[in-house]
Design a protein around this motif. Sequence first.
Motif, mmCIF file in Angstrom:
data_model
loop_
_atom_site.group_PDB
_atom_site.id
_atom_site.type_symbol
_atom_site.label_atom_id
_atom_site.label_comp_id
_atom_site.label_asym_id
_atom_site.label_seq_id
_atom_site.Cartn_x
_atom_site.Cartn_y
_atom_site.Cartn_z
ATOM 1 N N PRO A 94 0.829 -1.230 0.000
ATOM 2 C CA PRO A 94 0.000 0.000 0.000
ATOM 3 C C PRO A 94 0.854 1.268 0.000
ATOM 4 C CG PRO A 94 -0.855 -1.579 1.574
ATOM 5 C CD PRO A 94 0.480 -2.112 1.126
ATOM 6 N N PHE A 95 1.941 1.259 0.761
ATOM 7 C CA PHE A 95 2.831 2.415 0.812
ATOM 8 C C PHE A 95 3.438 2.685 -0.569
ATOM 9 C CE2 PHE A 95 7.008 4.311 1.273
ATOM 10 C CZ PHE A 95 6.794 5.331 2.180
ATOM 11 N N LEU A 96 3.913 1.636 -1.250
ATOM 12 C CA LEU A 96 4.551 1.792 -2.552
ATOM 13 C C LEU A 96 3.570 2.288 -3.604
ATOM 14 C CD1 LEU A 96 6.834 -1.385 -2.680
ATOM 15 C CD2 LEU A 96 7.494 0.987 -2.207
ATOM 16 N N ILE A 97 2.346 1.775 -3.555
ATOM 17 C CA ILE A 97 1.334 2.228 -4.517
ATOM 18 C C ILE A 97 1.012 3.703 -4.278
ATOM 19 C CG2 ILE A 97 -1.061 1.958 -5.272
ATOM 20 C CD1 ILE A 97 -0.813 -1.022 -4.600
ATOM 21 N N GLY A 98 0.870 4.080 -3.021
ATOM 22 C CA GLY A 98 0.626 5.491 -2.709
ATOM 23 C C GLY A 98 1.786 6.362 -3.140
ATOM 24 N N PHE A 99 3.010 5.906 -2.891
ATOM 25 C CA PHE A 99 4.206 6.658 -3.291
ATOM 26 C C PHE A 99 4.242 6.861 -4.801
ATOM 27 C CE2 PHE A 99 8.666 6.615 -4.695
ATOM 28 C CZ PHE A 99 9.155 7.705 -3.994
ATOM 29 N N LEU A 100 3.921 5.810 -5.551
ATOM 30 C CA LEU A 100 3.922 5.891 -7.017
ATOM 31 C C LEU A 100 2.876 6.882 -7.518
ATOM 32 C CD1 LEU A 100 4.946 4.794 -9.749
ATOM 33 C CD2 LEU A 100 3.208 3.001 -9.574
ATOM 34 N N LEU A 101 1.652 6.768 -7.011
ATOM 35 C CA LEU A 101 0.583 7.658 -7.457
ATOM 36 C C LEU A 101 0.857 9.107 -7.060
ATOM 37 C CD1 LEU A 101 -2.612 5.532 -6.660
ATOM 38 C CD2 LEU A 101 -1.626 6.028 -8.902
ATOM 39 N N GLY A 102 1.375 9.318 -5.854
ATOM 40 C CA GLY A 102 1.647 10.665 -5.384
ATOM 41 C C GLY A 102 2.714 11.375 -6.190
ATOM 42 N N ASN A 103 3.645 10.611 -6.758
ATOM 43 C CA ASN A 103 4.717 11.222 -7.542
ATOM 44 C C ASN A 103 4.394 11.275 -9.034
ATOM 45 O OD1 ASN A 103 7.323 11.868 -5.861
ATOM 46 N ND2 ASN A 103 6.458 10.015 -4.965
ATOM 47 N N LEU A 104 3.434 10.483 -9.473
ATOM 48 C CA LEU A 104 2.968 10.597 -10.847
ATOM 49 C C LEU A 104 2.028 11.783 -11.019
ATOM 50 C CD1 LEU A 104 2.267 6.862 -11.812
ATOM 51 C CD2 LEU A 104 4.112 8.325 -12.654
ATOM 52 N N ASP A 105 1.278 12.077 -9.964
ATOM 53 C CA ASP A 105 0.301 13.166 -10.026
ATOM 54 C C ASP A 105 0.364 13.953 -8.715
ATOM 55 O OD1 ASP A 105 -1.906 14.852 -10.115
ATOM 56 O OD2 ASP A 105 -3.224 13.341 -10.980
ATOM 57 N N HIS A 106 0.857 15.193 -8.784
ATOM 58 C CA HIS A 106 1.003 16.004 -7.578
ATOM 59 C C HIS A 106 -0.343 16.368 -6.957
ATOM 60 C CE1 HIS A 106 5.193 17.360 -9.206
ATOM 61 N NE2 HIS A 106 5.140 16.092 -8.864
ATOM 62 N N ASP A 107 -1.398 16.389 -7.782
ATOM 63 C CA ASP A 107 -2.735 16.646 -7.236
ATOM 64 C C ASP A 107 -3.176 15.485 -6.340
ATOM 65 O OD1 ASP A 107 -2.979 19.100 -8.497
ATOM 66 O OD2 ASP A 107 -3.921 18.247 -10.285
ATOM 67 N N LEU A 108 -2.819 14.260 -6.753
ATOM 68 C CA LEU A 108 -3.147 13.101 -5.918
ATOM 69 C C LEU A 108 -2.352 13.142 -4.617
ATOM 70 C CD1 LEU A 108 -3.387 10.093 -8.416
ATOM 71 C CD2 LEU A 108 -5.240 11.184 -7.145
ATOM 72 N N ARG A 109 -1.098 13.613 -4.689
ATOM 73 C CA ARG A 109 -0.305 13.732 -3.462
ATOM 74 C C ARG A 109 -0.981 14.671 -2.481
ATOM 75 N NH1 ARG A 109 4.626 16.415 -4.775
ATOM 76 N NH2 ARG A 109 5.347 14.428 -5.578
ATOM 77 N N ALA A 110 -1.423 15.829 -2.975
ATOM 78 C CA ALA A 110 -2.087 16.797 -2.104
ATOM 79 C C ALA A 110 -3.397 16.224 -1.559
ATOM 80 C CB ALA A 110 -2.342 18.086 -2.867
#
Length: 334
Positions: free
Chosen positions: A177-193
């Motif tokens: 779960p951490f790795l998937i979140g890390f990947l999505l957050g860095n692919l899309d900065h809006d998702l990170r926020a």
Amino acid sequence: MKIKQTLDKIPGGMMLVPLFLGAVIHTAFPNAGEYFGGFTKGLMTGTVPILAVWFFCMGAAIDVRATGTVIRKSGTLVLTKIAVAWVVAMIAIRFLPEGGVQSGFFAGLSVLAIISAMDMTNGGLYASIMQQYGTKEESGAFVLMSLESGPLVTMLILGSTGAAVFEPHLFVGAVLPFLIGFLLGNLDHDLRAYFGKATQTLIPFFGFALGSSIDLGVIVDTGLLGILLGVVVIIITGVPLILADKFIGKGNGTAGLAASSTAGAAVANPMLVANMKPEFLPAAESATALVAASVIVTSILVPIITAYYSDYMKKKNPPLTKGPVDMQTQKTAI
């Protein structure tokens, strides 16, 4: 009512107050979750799924573009903290029984409790301390401390020291779960926020769910030992962290001392590990109470000690200032 302001004044309040509330309910009405069923049962027994979502959001909040200084500083602190916990675990497994100490003053103390208290730093506490006593880069060094969150590091230490054997897929499941979140957050900065905002929101929920599995009698029995554990965590991890910060991180040791706390999320690790390895179940409840006490103790003492240490270092090595005389001297020299 200023409920949140009151909770914010308590060290780790957003985690520990709901945990204590859950423990009160579980102690007085141990079958409350089963009685009400439905969503109420899910809220009281959902430690693992709530933490899974929190772990995902933590990964999404990390920005891979952090500066080299931040990476060096945070990497130094994280690796040192883990290394110290590993060494302590190697020593502890030689003296402590597998199910923890069963009687006397040290009743409830186990390898699981010690590792859980030592291998994770309170990133929020660290960042707030360094904003006051450190540099911007040192404050941002909490970026990699999220890697310690969750049971993965505890599992790695237990496995590598021979205290437990975990199947490879359990390690993958702990970090996925951490790795998937890390990947999505860095692919899309809006998702990170978007996901990053949830990390703080979820804390009281997994605190309450975790507390709903704890009998207050265990907390009372381990209270003094928990306080001692918190002090030991600061001493045993603080000294190596200060040295690592000085000689590797190129700081003055303040950041290292500020990282010598126990993370609030570490309170969940004993139960999470026990869910994967049932042989740890006899020690998990006492370990949870001990780690909770360590969170409180380190949250109170680390900021105080760090403040005194920072003032001492500033007096010992005052910052260089250039007054009018200095500038004139420089011009003359030129």
